[in-house]
Design an enzyme around this catalytic site. Sequence first.
Site, PDB file in Angstrom:
ATOM      1  N   HIS A  18       0.834  -1.205   0.000  1.00  0.00           N
ATOM      2  CA  HIS A  18       0.000   0.000   0.000  1.00  0.00           C
ATOM      3  C   HIS A  18       0.870   1.257   0.000  1.00  0.00           C
ATOM      4  O   HIS A  18       0.569   2.231  -0.668  1.00  0.00           O
ATOM      5  CB  HIS A  18      -0.936   0.009   1.223  1.00  0.00           C
ATOM      6  N   ASP A 116      -6.123   5.881   1.210  1.00  0.00           N
ATOM      7  CA  ASP A 116      -6.044   4.477   0.815  1.00  0.00           C
ATOM      8  C   ASP A 116      -7.437   3.867   0.838  1.00  0.00           C
ATOM      9  O   ASP A 116      -8.286   4.231   1.660  1.00  0.00           O
ATOM     10  CB  ASP A 116      -5.139   3.730   1.800  1.00  0.00           C
TER      11      ASP A 116
END
Length: 466
Positions: A18, A116
């Site tokens: 990520h 995110d």
Amino acid sequence: SGSSRPHVMFIPSAGMGHLLPFFRVITALATRDDVDVSVVTVLPTVSAAEADHLAGLFSAFPTVRSVDLHLLPFDASEFPGHDPFVLRWESLRRSVHLLGPLISGASPRVSAIVTDVTLTSHVVPIARELGVQCHVLFVSCATMLSLLAYVPVHLSKKAEPGPGVGDVDIPGVQRLPQSYLPQWLLDLNKLFTKQFIDNGREIINADGFLVNTFDALEPVALAALRNGKVIAGFPPVYAIGPLQSQTSATEPDGKQEHTGSPVAWLDEQPARSVVYVAFGNRSAVGRDQLREIAAGLEASGCRFLWVLKTTTVDRDDTAELTDVLGEGFLERVRGRGMVTKAWVDQEAVLRHPSVGLFLSHSGWNSVTEAATAGVPLLAWPRLGDHRVNATVVVSGGVGVWMEHWSWDGEDRLVTGEEIGEKVKEVMSDATVRARAARTSEEAAKAIAEGGTSYRSLQEFIGKLKA
Ligand code: BUP
């Protein structure tokens, strides 16, 4: 809004898979002079790699401001046996109300947030309340995004509430059998499933999605998302990949335990002779399976570079290579095989002319890096989105997928013999290599000036200034 120089605040989540794509977008914006950039740093970090890379980012790009977010105490014993990164996402979600003051107190005023996907359902409403644009950087493939978007609708239509999500027929994209979905979705009571469904419901309210893919790689999924086939009124989708790192400073390679870095070793090997083996940061392969991989690499007769992990979180990985691989293995393959537990600069490895094949878990970043380099990928998915990604590996010409090879949680070992034969076969497959080379040309075209991803990024920056 109204300001000609927007301030973009990035709110990443945990896990290198990520963080790295976030760093790549952050540095792409930080190297421009028309955007201000800040990054919310969530403390403490989960892994050593995360801590190293965050430090590297802020020292290489001093204009990028760091905004610290200290997590509230979180009792993980509520969720026994959960993946440490999924637990982190949950603890972040529970501390997310601390973001409001960080956003509204920032100077210059925050004009847009890029968060995110794991935080979507929590961050999008906060941004709306503050009147700030909120975009989501999606770190997996567009096909996975279509799954995330469609699962809530799919569940509302499902007649029999079985134990899991079931096969999902995503309108305009493809039918994904349940066996391709993240293992966690097989249980609707799992924490991950709850997060997935919450985030899926909220994405319609985001201002846009940045996706690390490109039009030529996933034309069908991108079209279906954009033309409302998956979900009517879906936000704009900016396919801006494959993302590249701007500088090696954000990819520290300083922790080599062995004399001679992997790249130096690759310099000594013949062109396209080396199999690069890596299963990412968070896919721990069992000890017995690691031994079979070792046997397979030995039997293949090929040269190899193997990044070996025995635990999900790097800090816990204290195993000795000889204990893992068995007495004698490292001696027998000396000269033609290199095994390391240290972080390698994977982009540099894949770009190296000596590398001819990538045996990979098909984590999405790894897939896009292989696509960029034109190195055929032999996909052995392990968990999470890996099988969905593997469908794109095949359809997009990145490589091949061993669909019957074991999936995390299954008992079956893939034998060394099978691994060795497949590696040898794909290494010498000219058709697979030619397709991967074509895909890499498409990737280069997409990010070059005037290409589809280049234009998507321009369009996104234009929206920030609107
Ligand atoms: Br390990 C390792 N060097 O030694 P994925 C990884 N990487 O550069 P993940 C290195 O980490 P999930 C190393 O290049 C890629 O950018 C690699 O991301 C880099 O898998 C990234 O491939 C790994 O998406 O996540 O992190 O295991 O399982 O969630 O896909």
